[in-house]
Every structure is written in C-alpha cells, then in structure tokens.
Design a protein around this motif. Structure first.
Motif, PDB file in Angstrom:
ATOM      1  N   LYS A   1       0.840  -1.203   0.000  1.00 64.76           N
ATOM      2  CA  LYS A   1       0.000   0.000   0.000  1.00 64.76           C
ATOM      3  C   LYS A   1       0.881   1.261   0.000  1.00 64.76           C
ATOM      4  O   LYS A   1       2.100   1.168  -0.161  1.00 64.76           O
ATOM      5  CB  LYS A   1      -0.905  -0.038   1.232  1.00 64.76           C
ATOM      6  CG  LYS A   1      -1.841  -1.261   1.199  1.00 64.76           C
ATOM      7  CD  LYS A   1      -2.756  -1.267   2.398  1.00 64.76           C
ATOM      8  CE  LYS A   1      -3.564  -2.579   2.425  1.00 64.76           C
ATOM      9  NZ  LYS A   1      -3.975  -2.915   3.780  1.00 64.76           N
ATOM     10  N   GLU A   2       0.246   2.403   0.235  1.00 63.58           N
ATOM     11  CA  GLU A   2       0.993   3.672   0.173  1.00 63.58           C
ATOM     12  C   GLU A   2       2.094   3.765   1.231  1.00 63.58           C
ATOM     13  O   GLU A   2       3.022   4.558   1.089  1.00 63.58           O
ATOM     14  CB  GLU A   2       0.020   4.856   0.298  1.00 63.58           C
ATOM     15  CG  GLU A   2      -0.977   4.876  -0.857  1.00 63.58           C
ATOM     16  CD  GLU A   2      -1.367   6.292  -1.288  1.00 63.58           C
ATOM     17  OE1 GLU A   2      -0.878   7.267  -0.691  1.00 63.58           O
ATOM     18  OE2 GLU A   2      -2.178   6.414  -2.231  1.00 63.58           O
ATOM     19  N   ASP A   3       1.969   2.954   2.296  1.00 63.30           N
ATOM     20  CA  ASP A   3       2.981   2.989   3.367  1.00 63.30           C
ATOM     21  C   ASP A   3       4.157   2.045   3.095  1.00 63.30           C
ATOM     22  O   ASP A   3       4.885   1.678   4.021  1.00 63.30           O
ATOM     23  CB  ASP A   3       2.321   2.636   4.703  1.00 63.30           C
ATOM     24  CG  ASP A   3       1.863   1.175   4.735  1.00 63.30           C
ATOM     25  OD1 ASP A   3       1.758   0.561   3.632  1.00 63.30           O
ATOM     26  OD2 ASP A   3       1.624   0.648   5.832  1.00 63.30           O
ATOM     27  N   PHE A   4       4.342   1.656   1.824  1.00 68.03           N
ATOM     28  CA  PHE A   4       5.350   0.618   1.533  1.00 68.03           C
ATOM     29  C   PHE A   4       6.756   0.972   2.009  1.00 68.03           C
ATOM     30  O   PHE A   4       7.501   0.101   2.485  1.00 68.03           O
ATOM     31  CB  PHE A   4       5.361   0.296   0.030  1.00 68.03           C
ATOM     32  CG  PHE A   4       5.959   1.375  -0.830  1.00 68.03           C
ATOM     33  CD1 PHE A   4       5.209   2.493  -1.183  1.00 68.03           C
ATOM     34  CD2 PHE A   4       7.267   1.297  -1.280  1.00 68.03           C
ATOM     35  CE1 PHE A   4       5.759   3.505  -1.976  1.00 68.03           C
ATOM     36  CE2 PHE A   4       7.834   2.294  -2.067  1.00 68.03           C
ATOM     37  CZ  PHE A   4       7.072   3.403  -2.408  1.00 68.03           C
ATOM     38  N   ALA A   5       7.134   2.239   1.893  1.00 62.15           N
ATOM     39  CA  ALA A   5       8.505   2.618   2.261  1.00 62.15           C
ATOM     40  C   ALA A   5       8.694   2.544   3.781  1.00 62.15           C
ATOM     41  O   ALA A   5       9.720   2.045   4.266  1.00 62.15           O
ATOM     42  CB  ALA A   5       8.823   4.007   1.735  1.00 62.15           C
ATOM     43  N   THR A   6       7.707   3.029   4.526  1.00 60.94           N
ATOM     44  CA  THR A   6       7.780   2.933   5.995  1.00 60.94           C
ATOM     45  C   THR A   6       7.805   1.476   6.424  1.00 60.94           C
ATOM     46  O   THR A   6       8.549   1.095   7.337  1.00 60.94           O
ATOM     47  CB  THR A   6       6.537   3.614   6.631  1.00 60.94           C
ATOM     48  OG1 THR A   6       6.196   4.748   5.846  1.00 60.94           O
ATOM     49  CG2 THR A   6       6.800   4.008   8.056  1.00 60.94           C
ATOM     50  N   ALA A   7       6.960   0.668   5.779  1.00 63.91           N
ATOM     51  CA  ALA A   7       6.918  -0.756   6.120  1.00 63.91           C
ATOM     52  C   ALA A   7       8.249  -1.435   5.797  1.00 63.91           C
ATOM     53  O   ALA A   7       8.724  -2.291   6.557  1.00 63.91           O
ATOM     54  CB  ALA A   7       5.777  -1.434   5.364  1.00 63.91           C
ATOM     55  N   ALA A   8       8.862  -1.037   4.662  1.00 70.06           N
ATOM     56  CA  ALA A   8      10.170  -1.595   4.294  1.00 70.06           C
ATOM     57  C   ALA A   8      11.208  -1.237   5.352  1.00 70.06           C
ATOM     58  O   ALA A   8      12.015  -2.081   5.764  1.00 70.06           O
ATOM     59  CB  ALA A   8      10.600  -1.065   2.923  1.00 70.06           C
ATOM     60  N   ALA A   9      11.175   0.018   5.813  1.00 69.24           N
ATOM     61  CA  ALA A   9      12.129   0.453   6.835  1.00 69.24           C
ATOM     62  C   ALA A   9      11.937  -0.338   8.123  1.00 69.24           C
ATOM     63  O   ALA A   9      12.905  -0.731   8.780  1.00 69.24           O
ATOM     64  CB  ALA A   9      11.969   1.952   7.092  1.00 69.24           C
ATOM     65  N   LYS A  10      10.673  -0.595   8.474  1.00 66.23           N
ATOM     66  CA  LYS A  10      10.405  -1.385   9.691  1.00 66.23           C
ATOM     67  C   LYS A  10      10.983  -2.791   9.572  1.00 66.23           C
ATOM     68  O   LYS A  10      11.626  -3.295  10.490  1.00 66.23           O
ATOM     69  CB  LYS A  10       8.886  -1.490   9.935  1.00 66.23           C
ATOM     70  CG  LYS A  10       8.345  -0.392  10.832  1.00 66.23           C
ATOM     71  CD  LYS A  10       6.883  -0.664  11.191  1.00 66.23           C
ATOM     72  CE  LYS A  10       6.197   0.642  11.574  1.00 66.23           C
ATOM     73  NZ  LYS A  10       4.745   0.543  11.521  1.00 66.23           N
TER      74      LYS A  10
END
Lengths: 272, 272
Positions: free
Chosen positions: A247-256
């Motif tokens: 979803k749109e939060d893919f980059a934050t999720a990747a960082a997590k």
C-alpha cells in the motif's frame, strides 16, 4: 570501493544488511504506476527509507531487462542515485554473467565502468578466463556463485568432483586465479551448516548470503558458522523488505522490516 | 520457431551457418562511426549481405550492454530488423543467463517476449529450477552451456563428477527436466572428439558449435562426429566473418567469408 571501507560502514551502521531491489511492476503499490518511471520511484522511496539500515543494495538485472529499454533506464537511474547520494553504500549488480575472456571484459566494463557498480555476481561454469577479466578492475569486486539457495543447487553444486563437492572445487580453484583478492562468494543461507566448511577454505572472504527469511534460512545460524573477525558477511533480503506492504505505506513498512533485521544484526555484532 | 522450420531452412540454403554479431565499436569500419547508430548500421549491412548464406544470427548481449542504453537500443533494432525482414532466420540471444526460478522467468520474458528472440543461451550451474522457466515457452529454445570452447572449460566442465565428466552430467540431467525437448546445447568445436560421446547421450538435439575458425576448430571434424540425419548442428562464426575487412568493403568481405563456409557446408551436406 575497498573491502576496508565496506567493513567500516558495517561497524558504523551496526548492520551487514543488503537489500535486494528486485522490482516487479505487478507487486509494487498501484499508486506508483502513475509515475513517469514507477520502478525508479519505487527504488528511490525504498532507498530513502532504508539507507541508514543497509550497507548494500543489490538490483537483480533480470527484473530490469524484463522491461526492455525502460527497465535499463530505471536501473541506470537507481545506481546513479545511489552513487550520488550514498557513495558509502556497496552496490551489487546481481547479473550472474560469465562468458569467454574477451566477452567477460565487455560485461565488466558495462557494469563497473558504464553503470558504476562496486561489484557483480558471476557464474563459474566457464572457468578461469571467464572470471579473471572481472577481477582485473581495482576496487571492484566479483561475487562468484558457489552454493546457491535454490533447489537446483542440488543438481550439480553439491555433487562430488574429484573427492570434493563442486562448490568447494569452485572456491578452491578460484583462489588460484589472478587478483583473487577481489573475489567474494554467493553462499545460500538455506545451507548454513556448509558455511563452517567453506570458512576453512576462505576464512576471511566476504560472503553474500541470500535466502534468509523468504527462503527459510536463519540469520543466527549463518552468523554462527560464517561470521569472522572482519564480519565477512552480507545478508541479503529482497521480498521480505521491499514488499513488506503493497500500500501507500510501503517505504515505511520496508524500513520497519529492515530495522528488525538490522537490530538482530546489531545484537549479534555486540555479543560476539 | 519450430525445430522443423529450422531444418527446412538448412536444406533450402544448404547451410547450417550461424553468424555471431559481436559488434565492437573499436573494430568496425571507421566511416560507420558517423552514423546515428553505428552498431545497428553495421549489423544491418552484415545481415543484408549474408542472410542468404546463414540460417541463424547470434548477437552476444555483452557487446550491447557494454554501450549502455544505446547498446540495448541497437540490439532491439537488430532483432526487430531480423524478425521483420527475415522471419525464417533463427535468432539466438547469446546471454548466458540463469538465476533462481522466479528470476529466470523474468529473463525468459525479456528475451523471448519483449525482444522476440527464438532462443537464448543459459548457464547450467544453478540447476533445474534455473533452466525450466526458459523451457516452458512454446517454440522457443534454450541453449544450455555444456562444453564451451574456452581454456576455462578445463577448470570444471571436463572434470569427473560421480563417474562422468561434469558436462555429460549436465546434459544427462537436463534431459530429465520438464519440456526438455526445447533444449539445445553449446559444444565447442575445439573439442570435436567429444562430440561422438555427446551424440550417444543426445542423438538428435541441436548443437550450437562455436570455435570453428578463429578458435581453431575444424568444420570437417565437427560434422564427422556431430552431424545427424536432421543435421543437428549450427556452426557459429563471429570475428572470421564480420571483421573479414575493416574497410568500406566490410559487408562484401563478410559475405565472401560466409560463402566459403557455406560452400564447405553444402559439400558436406551433399556427400553424407
């Protein structure tokens, strides 16, 4: 980049994480498809969100070639972005090339000079004169396939050739090649117990280890058998990080996801 | 293209010649460097002058990758030109790819679908699941490296693995893979005596044979040991044809060199 610079970066970031940029347009968040270059837009966002957690990025060239000229443009933009903004990061062209001498030299020029990668993965089947042209570039690294993490590794790599498994024969033979100091090796995490034996042949060479996570390998086991004083490991994760969210939060999720691995690495580095 | 169509073309042209389009800007006639796309201009002239003498063309992708995006454009223009003007000709992407399953599928799409090649060369080191994705495409052919024509072939390929040479193990194992009918094999001409043994394992498979001419192999020996009722051979020549002259007459000179080989092939086909 020198091996020493890579080791310094590992200690500075408390991480030996490599992030695989295997970008598939069918898997990236759909809102990115509106961008002029969706693949680069995806990579840029992933790099921006994770560069403090990873010491290396590894685009697999197949995913870019699959989109033809546009794909190659995206790859070039990605490596240029990394070299311009994060020159301390180690870059790997996961290209698995290898051809007769003259032709391998063309590949080496393409990836080391034209694209500006620090390293490239190379297949060993064609032997010495297919690999040495890559080794002749200073401060560039050739990552030789030794023991891969896929099922097909059992077809030839672990079979005995003249008293030892083929992958060991590949590693031992490669040590006799000119400029073999520039060699690193691919060793899959799904076979961590093999690492102890590999370390007897190449005690300090860097190993690029795919197969942690999605393919079932354990980080602890890899470090137990494969880590040395100079660390000597780059652990790759691709899908587990870059597709942590679609979803749109893919980059934050990747960082997590990257941070979870980096924290595990930090603990391992501190407790060894 | 089906194998039958390739065989028909061989009989029609009295030729089993493959011309390697390994284009090096430092070796082509200097007057072509003024062209907008010197590589394509060179290839087009070579194809126009030789298409009646050859049944296959084989660009080695390294030579195109070495020129970055412009090189890929030249490669695309070359394969498009062949498919548009000479659809009966068999095209080979000499790419020596091979990766884990999912990734090999991306390569297969890139070369078979996006570029429109009839075949691709693939390295066997990663085994079954690195090759089968290529084999699943109908009327497309996967040319597996078995015994290459370079010095490094002696490092691993001819060493014994479980009672037989690695290259034989590769050929025998590959026969068990799904859609193995779509396999052809690279077997270097510099080792023609091996062909008799190879023919015991794969009596009818097509062999792509580099190393005739520049690398010292003999056409007669290759045919003696490797030719079958279906012919089953594609003999590649690259430098001996495309660089027959480095002056303005390069295309005519290439045709002359190609014709010498084609005439030898005609004689062999008529006298068998």
């Amino acid at each position: 980049m020198t091996t020493e610079a890579l080791i310094q970066q590992i200690h500075k970031k408390n991480s030996f994480l490599c992030i695989g940029l295997d970008v598939d347009l069918e898997k990236i968040p759909s809102h990115l498809l509106k961008e002029e270059d969706p693949i680069f837009a995806f990579n840029k966002a992933i790099i921006d969100a994770t560069h403090h957690l990873a010491v290396a990025y590894k685009p697999n060239t197949a995913f870019y070639e699959a989109y033809g000229l546009k794909g190659w443009e995206s790859l070039k933009k990605t490596i240029d972005y990394l070299n311009r903004n994060h020159p301390e990061i180690f870059t790997i062209a996961d290209a698995k090339r290898g051809d007769i001498g003259n032709t391998s030299k063309m590949y080496a020029k393409a990836f080391f000079e034209d694209m500006g990668f620090d390293s490239i993965t190379v297949a060993p089947y064609m032997g010495k004169d297919s690999v040495e042209p890559f080794l002749s570039f200073e401060e560039k690294h050739t990552i030789l396939l030794a023991l891969t993490s896929n099922e097909g590794a059992f077809d030839f790599q672990i079979k005995e050739m003249e008293g030892k498994e083929l992958y060991k024969s590949v590693i031992e033979t490669s040590k006799t090649w000119k400029n073999s100091d520039n060699l690193m090796y691919v060793v899959g995490a799904t076979k961590a117990e093999y690492l102890a034996e590999i370390r007897q042949i190449i005690p300090t060479s860097f190993l690029l280890v795919p197969g942690v996570g999605a393919q079932g390998g354990s980080l602890e086991d890899v470090c137990k058998y494969g880590m040395k004083k100079n660390v000597g490991l780059l652990i790759n994760s691709s899908r587990g990080i870059i597709y942590a969210s679609k979803k749109e939060d893919f980059a934050t999720a990747a960082a997590k996801s990257a941070q979870i691995l980096q924290q595990q690495m930090k603990t391992i580095l501190e407790n060894r």
